[in-house]
Design a protein around this motif. Structure first.
Motif, short mmCIF file in Angstrom:
data_model
loop_
_atom_site.label_atom_id
_atom_site.label_comp_id
_atom_site.label_asym_id
_atom_site.label_seq_id
_atom_site.Cartn_x
_atom_site.Cartn_y
_atom_site.Cartn_z
N SER A 1 26.64 -2.65 -5.78
CA SER A 1 25.52 -1.93 -5.87
C SER A 1 25.86 -1.01 -7.26
O SER A 1 26.79 -0.86 -7.56
N ARG B 1 6.05 7.09 4.47
CA ARG B 1 7.27 7.01 3.60
C ARG B 1 7.14 7.09 2.09
O ARG B 1 7.63 7.96 1.31
N LEU C 1 20.08 9.90 10.12
CA LEU C 1 20.14 8.88 9.37
C LEU C 1 21.78 8.75 8.88
O LEU C 1 22.14 7.42 8.54
N VAL C 2 22.27 9.96 8.85
CA VAL C 2 23.87 9.80 8.23
C VAL C 2 24.45 10.29 9.59
O VAL C 2 25.97 10.47 9.61
N ASN D 1 15.22 10.44 -7.51
CA ASN D 1 16.13 9.69 -6.81
C ASN D 1 15.50 9.04 -5.73
O ASN D 1 15.34 7.66 -5.35
N ASP E 1 13.98 -0.40 -3.14
CA ASP E 1 14.02 -0.31 -1.47
C ASP E 1 15.37 -0.24 -0.93
O ASP E 1 15.88 -1.07 -0.03
N ALA E 2 16.04 0.72 -1.74
CA ALA E 2 17.45 0.69 -1.23
C ALA E 2 17.53 2.03 -0.61
O ALA E 2 17.73 2.94 -1.37
N GLU E 3 18.03 2.27 0.43
CA GLU E 3 18.12 3.48 1.34
C GLU E 3 17.23 4.68 0.85
O GLU E 3 17.25 5.55 0.68
N ALA F 1 14.50 5.02 -5.51
CA ALA F 1 14.94 4.30 -4.25
C ALA F 1 13.73 3.68 -3.60
O ALA F 1 13.92 2.50 -3.07
N ASP G 1 14.56 5.68 3.06
CA ASP G 1 14.41 6.52 3.94
C ASP G 1 15.14 7.67 3.72
O ASP G 1 14.75 8.92 3.89
N LEU G 2 16.53 7.61 3.34
CA LEU G 2 17.36 8.82 3.22
C LEU G 2 17.10 9.47 2.04
O LEU G 2 16.99 10.79 1.83
N ALA G 3 16.59 8.66 0.89
CA ALA G 3 16.35 9.63 -0.24
C ALA G 3 15.04 10.07 -0.17
O ALA G 3 14.92 11.34 -0.67
#
Length: 360
Positions: free
Chosen positions: A2, A218, A354-355, A279, A287-289, A283, A291-293
């Motif tokens: 990454s 989202r 999420l974490v 960020n 389309d990388a993480e 994201a 949801d968290l961002a």
């Protein structure tokens, strides 16, 4: 392997910002927004036409093959920053982002082409306060017709097509003239909400509602942080400018140490908000993480935007308390945005889940 996201603005993004800011300076000044907010037609159709016909911004997220610009969420985020700075009363977030994201999930190419031109406006018939992970209200689908009532639908009054989730699991496209739209009282007059009532309206099934609505919410929540950044940045910039000009005891008010400390703290918060919003946009693009961002950005954005607008109103003194000054428009937008697409508390809880971090 990454790679770390590059949150700095590219030359193309800065050029886009400059073009949008110039256009809004010509078409969407504070006096005009104030006048529209007090009228029966808060939406600025002239500005919308300039943004869409003149610059093609309604189709930023739409592929070029379908008549769009084939751009990314990063470019859309830049546009929303500038729209937030101007509290522009245009349906960009609801049509060019939320409705467009839902249509992209369904593969409704013909509607995407129409929305990309800006000549038709779409609205997702899901309450504005709903978070990406929430449960939305549906209408009944009976023999090809839809019946029910949906409340809190942003920009429904100006939409040409409504994307309506039904109890059979489908997402339907319904012409706006086939439903009854009743305005609701809204704190933010620049983004009005309404109740949509369907009395046997015919709809065209586009696809499954579940993935389409979740993708739309989202994307909207993630890019809303950029709009909130624009609101906060305007509040900080205008307050600093005013305090440099306003004098008390024959010296600029901005020279008083207590006010310097408040502005310095606010500047730090706005800088952090910019990082979180950028960020989230990056994201969503990769389309990388995402949801968290998105959850992190929204958990942070609302309190900062509200505090920046409150500080602007208070530090402008008496003039900031008047209806003639635009500060109240920014405070209302910040407060309304603080519950749009989920509250900060809901997003903090999402971050914890999420974490795998327990929340109180």
């Amino acid at each position: 392997m990454s790679t770390q996201p590059d949150l700095l603005y590219t030359e193309e993004e800065e050029a886009l910002r400059a073009a949008v800011r110039d256009l809004l300076a010509d078409h969407c000044d504070a006096a005009g927004v104030l006048a529209r907010a007090e009228s029966d037609e808060p939406h600025d159709r002239e500005t919308w036409k300039a943004l869409t016909d003149g610059m093609g911004l309604a189709g930023l997220l739409v592929p070029e093959a379908l008549g769009g610009q084939g751009a990314t969420h990063r470019e859309a985020a830049v546009v929303l920053e500038e729209l937030g700075r101007a509290v522009a009363p245009v349906p960009y977030l609801t049509s060019a982002v939320t409705a467009t994201e839902a249509l992209l999930a369904c593969g409704a190419d013909d509607l995407l082409t129409e929305l990309a031109t800006g000549r038709r406006i779409g609205a997702l018939a899901v309450a504005l306060h709903l978070a990406p992970g929430g449960a939305w209200k549906t209408v009944r689908a009976e023999n090809g017709t839809l019946r029910g009532e949906l409340t809190g639908i942003a920009d429904a009054a100006v939409a040409d097509v409504l994307l309506v989730p039904a109890d059979d699991g489908g997402l339907y496209a319904v012409a706006a003239d086939a439903v009854t739209v009743t305005p609701q009282v809204s704190l933010d007059l620049t983004r009005p909400v309404a109740t949509v009532t369907l009395h046997g309206a015919s709809g065209r099934r586009l696809g499954e509602a579940e993935p389409a609505v979740r993708r739309a919410l989202r994307g909207a929540a993630g890019l809303l942080a950029s709009e909130q950044l624009g609101v906060a940045d305007w509040a900080l910039t205008e307050t600093v400018r005013y305090l440099k000009e306003r004098k008390q005891f024959n010296r600029p008010v901005g020279g008083f140490q207590a006010l310097k400390h408040r502005l310095a703290q606010l500047w730090l918060e706005v800088v952090n908000l910019r990082a979180a919003a950028r960020n989230a946009a990056d994201a969503l693009t990769a389309d990388a993480e995402a949801d968290l961002a998105v959850a992190v950005a929204q958990a942070y954005a609302a309190p900062v935007a509200v505090r920046a607008a409150e500080e602007a109103l208070q530090l402008h003194g008496g003039i900031g308390m008047t209806w003639e000054h635009p500060a109240h428009l920014y405070l209302k937008r910040a407060k309304a945005d603080s519950i749009a697409y989920g509250t900060a508390g809901a997003h903090r809880q999402a971050v914890g889940e999420l974490v795998a971090l327990p929340t109180p």
